[in-house]
Motif scaffolding. Structure first.
Motif, PDB file in Angstrom:
ATOM      1  N   VAL A 290       0.862  -1.179   0.000  1.00 21.44           N
ATOM      2  CA  VAL A 290       0.000   0.000   0.000  1.00 21.44           C
ATOM      3  C   VAL A 290       0.899   1.229   0.000  1.00 21.44           C
ATOM      4  CG1 VAL A 290      -1.865   1.236   1.172  1.00 21.44           C
ATOM      5  CG2 VAL A 290      -1.708  -1.253   1.363  1.00 21.44           C
ATOM      6  N   ALA A 291       0.735   2.105  -0.978  1.00 24.51           N
ATOM      7  CA  ALA A 291       1.515   3.338  -1.053  1.00 24.51           C
ATOM      8  C   ALA A 291       3.005   3.069  -0.948  1.00 24.51           C
ATOM      9  CB  ALA A 291       1.064   4.309   0.035  1.00 24.51           C
ATOM     10  N   GLY A 292       3.466   1.981  -1.575  1.00 21.35           N
ATOM     11  CA  GLY A 292       4.884   1.648  -1.576  1.00 21.35           C
ATOM     12  C   GLY A 292       5.377   1.027  -0.292  1.00 21.35           C
ATOM     13  N   ARG A 293       4.473   0.616   0.607  1.00 18.24           N
ATOM     14  CA  ARG A 293       4.841   0.022   1.887  1.00 18.24           C
ATOM     15  C   ARG A 293       4.209  -1.353   2.000  1.00 18.24           C
ATOM     16  NH1 ARG A 293       3.671   5.391   2.270  1.00 18.24           N
ATOM     17  NH2 ARG A 293       4.845   6.711   3.728  1.00 18.24           N
ATOM     18  N   GLU A 294       4.879  -2.270   2.691  1.00 19.79           N
ATOM     19  CA  GLU A 294       4.279  -3.554   3.017  1.00 19.79           C
ATOM     20  C   GLU A 294       3.541  -3.395   4.349  1.00 19.79           C
ATOM     21  OE1 GLU A 294       3.985  -6.577   1.509  1.00 19.79           O
ATOM     22  OE2 GLU A 294       4.747  -5.555  -0.272  1.00 19.79           O
ATOM     23  N   VAL A 295       2.221  -3.532   4.304  1.00 19.56           N
ATOM     24  CA  VAL A 295       1.397  -3.285   5.482  1.00 19.56           C
ATOM     25  C   VAL A 295       0.597  -4.553   5.811  1.00 19.56           C
ATOM     26  CG1 VAL A 295      -0.439  -1.862   6.459  1.00 19.56           C
ATOM     27  CG2 VAL A 295       1.202  -0.854   4.871  1.00 19.56           C
ATOM     28  N   PRO A 296       0.614  -5.004   7.072  1.00 19.26           N
ATOM     29  CA  PRO A 296      -0.182  -6.186   7.434  1.00 19.26           C
ATOM     30  C   PRO A 296      -1.669  -5.838   7.489  1.00 19.26           C
ATOM     31  CG  PRO A 296       0.941  -5.310   9.365  1.00 19.26           C
ATOM     32  CD  PRO A 296       1.422  -4.503   8.189  1.00 19.26           C
ATOM     33  N   VAL A 297      -2.479  -6.541   6.703  1.00 17.27           N
ATOM     34  CA  VAL A 297      -3.906  -6.217   6.625  1.00 17.27           C
ATOM     35  C   VAL A 297      -4.792  -7.357   7.130  1.00 17.27           C
ATOM     36  CG1 VAL A 297      -3.626  -4.536   4.778  1.00 17.27           C
ATOM     37  CG2 VAL A 297      -3.954  -6.959   4.203  1.00 17.27           C
ATOM     38  N   ASP A 298      -4.213  -8.530   7.409  1.00 16.70           N
ATOM     39  CA  ASP A 298      -4.918  -9.633   8.056  1.00 16.70           C
ATOM     40  C   ASP A 298      -4.131 -10.017   9.304  1.00 16.70           C
ATOM     41  OD1 ASP A 298      -6.593  -9.540   5.902  1.00 16.70           O
ATOM     42  OD2 ASP A 298      -6.134 -11.548   5.166  1.00 16.70           O
TER      43      ASP A 298
END
Length: 350
Positions: A290-298
């Motif tokens: 997301v927006a060039g970042r690895e973001v934990p979403v689960d």
């Protein structure tokens, strides 16, 4: 934290360039400002209003909604106050600075708007009685004589707006030790209470047209002057409403040792139990770019003392708040030992 220590800023709204304070800087020295003290008694309606002697404060509302079209939605409305000095003041010389964030999330889209203001000129502020929080034409207003138990809420951005009515069917919840919420092993803390039991109805205005919605809302109130330790760089915050009628708030503050956690269990009748560091376990299950970042979403969220072992999954993984200080915020679904819906906020993912 929404706890939410949430997004904090120090910003000049005069002609000078904006000056900002990152998430890690919430652990910096707060000399001259008031500090939270254990055992303080809350006073209402006064504490629904602003506390200018503290450096950081917010009024933070999220809502999980379902439209007449059967689609799930999420709404966020937040007003942040940050002080350059521990005093109020009037006009352009006031040290009290304000920022508003509004978002509307669908399974396919995430709409975001931001406002900034000086409080001393009437552009933004909060009054306790009658309760009104506003920035420009965005407003959270209490019904006459009802404090924050009944609210009307409105905001708009370039491609969206919403008008919602909220009515609470449960008591206020005080996190930590009667509202003294510890954020680190070094005892950094904030004052933190919530109204997690709003029934919500109203209209969302999307590019495709208006949608009538109903659902549940959660308001967080928090203020402090130094809520984080120096090595804490961000947080993962969960507000979860279960189909059983129970609710829980939990957060992990990330640091070099792995993290500091806290949780509050809210029974269906509104009674609460605060859980100390280590009682809550949160672990990422999946990430997205997301927006060039690895973001934990689960996430897997466990609170063994109350039999909670659930998977929390984002309605829209791209719920990125592309604001002056970016973060992830959006509605989630809950499956596993408990089912339901909630909100997830994540800061400090660079």
């Amino acid at each position: 934290m929404n706890a939410k220590a949430c997004l904090i800023f120090l910003m000049s709204l005069l002609s000078a360039p904006a000056v900002a304070q990152g998430f890690a800087d919430l652990g910096t020295d707060a000399e001259g400002f008031a500090m939270p003290e254990r055992g303080t008694t809350f006073r209402f309606p006064d504490d629904h209003g602003a506390h200018p002697s503290y450096r950081i404060e917010w009024w933070y509302l999220t809502a999980t909604l379902t439209g007449e079209d059967g689609v799930d939605y999420g709404v966020q409305w937040t007003l942040f106050r940050s002080a350059l000095a521990p005093e109020d003041g009037t006009g352009w010389q006031t040290p009290q600075l304000w920022m508003g964030h509004a978002a509307l999330t669908t399974p396919e889209s995430h709409f975001v708007a931001e406002r900034t203001a000086r409080g001393g000129i009437g552009q933004a502020g909060v009054t306790a009685a009658p309760f009104v929080a506003w920035i420009d034409d965005w407003e959270m207003r209490g019904r006459e004589g009802r404090g924050i138990s009944e609210l009307s809420l409105s905001a708009r951005g370039q491609a969206f707006r919403y008008e919602l009515d909220l009515a609470a069917d449960g008591p206020l919840v005080f996190h930590g030790d009667r509202g003294f919420s510890v954020k680190s092993a070094a005892d950094q803390a904030s004052y933190y209470y919530s109204q997690p039991a709003y029934e919500v109805s109203g209209v969302l205005h999307l590019p495709e047209g208006p949608v009538r919605v109903t659902g549940q809302g959660w308001l967080d109130r928090e203020w402090s002057s130094q809520p984080l330790a120096q090595d804490q760089t961000g947080w993962d915050w969960f507000s979860l409403s279960f189909d059983s009628g129970a609710r829980m708030m939990g957060f992990r503050l990330r640091d070099s040792a792995g993290g500091f956690t806290s949780a509050t269990w809210i029974a269906p009748d509104g009674t609460t139990r605060s859980l100390p560091d280590g009682a809550l376990s949160v672990s990422p299950l999946a990430t997205t770019e997301v927006a060039g970042r690895e973001v934990p979403v689960d996430w897997r969220v466990r609170l063994p003392e109350f039999g909670v072992d659930v998977e929390v999954a984002a309605l829209n993984p791209n719920s990125w708040m592309d604001t002056s200080f970016p973060y992830w915020e959006g509605p989630v679904s809950i499956t596993g030992s408990h089912s339901g819906r909630g909100y997830l906020e994540m800061t400090g993912y660079e």
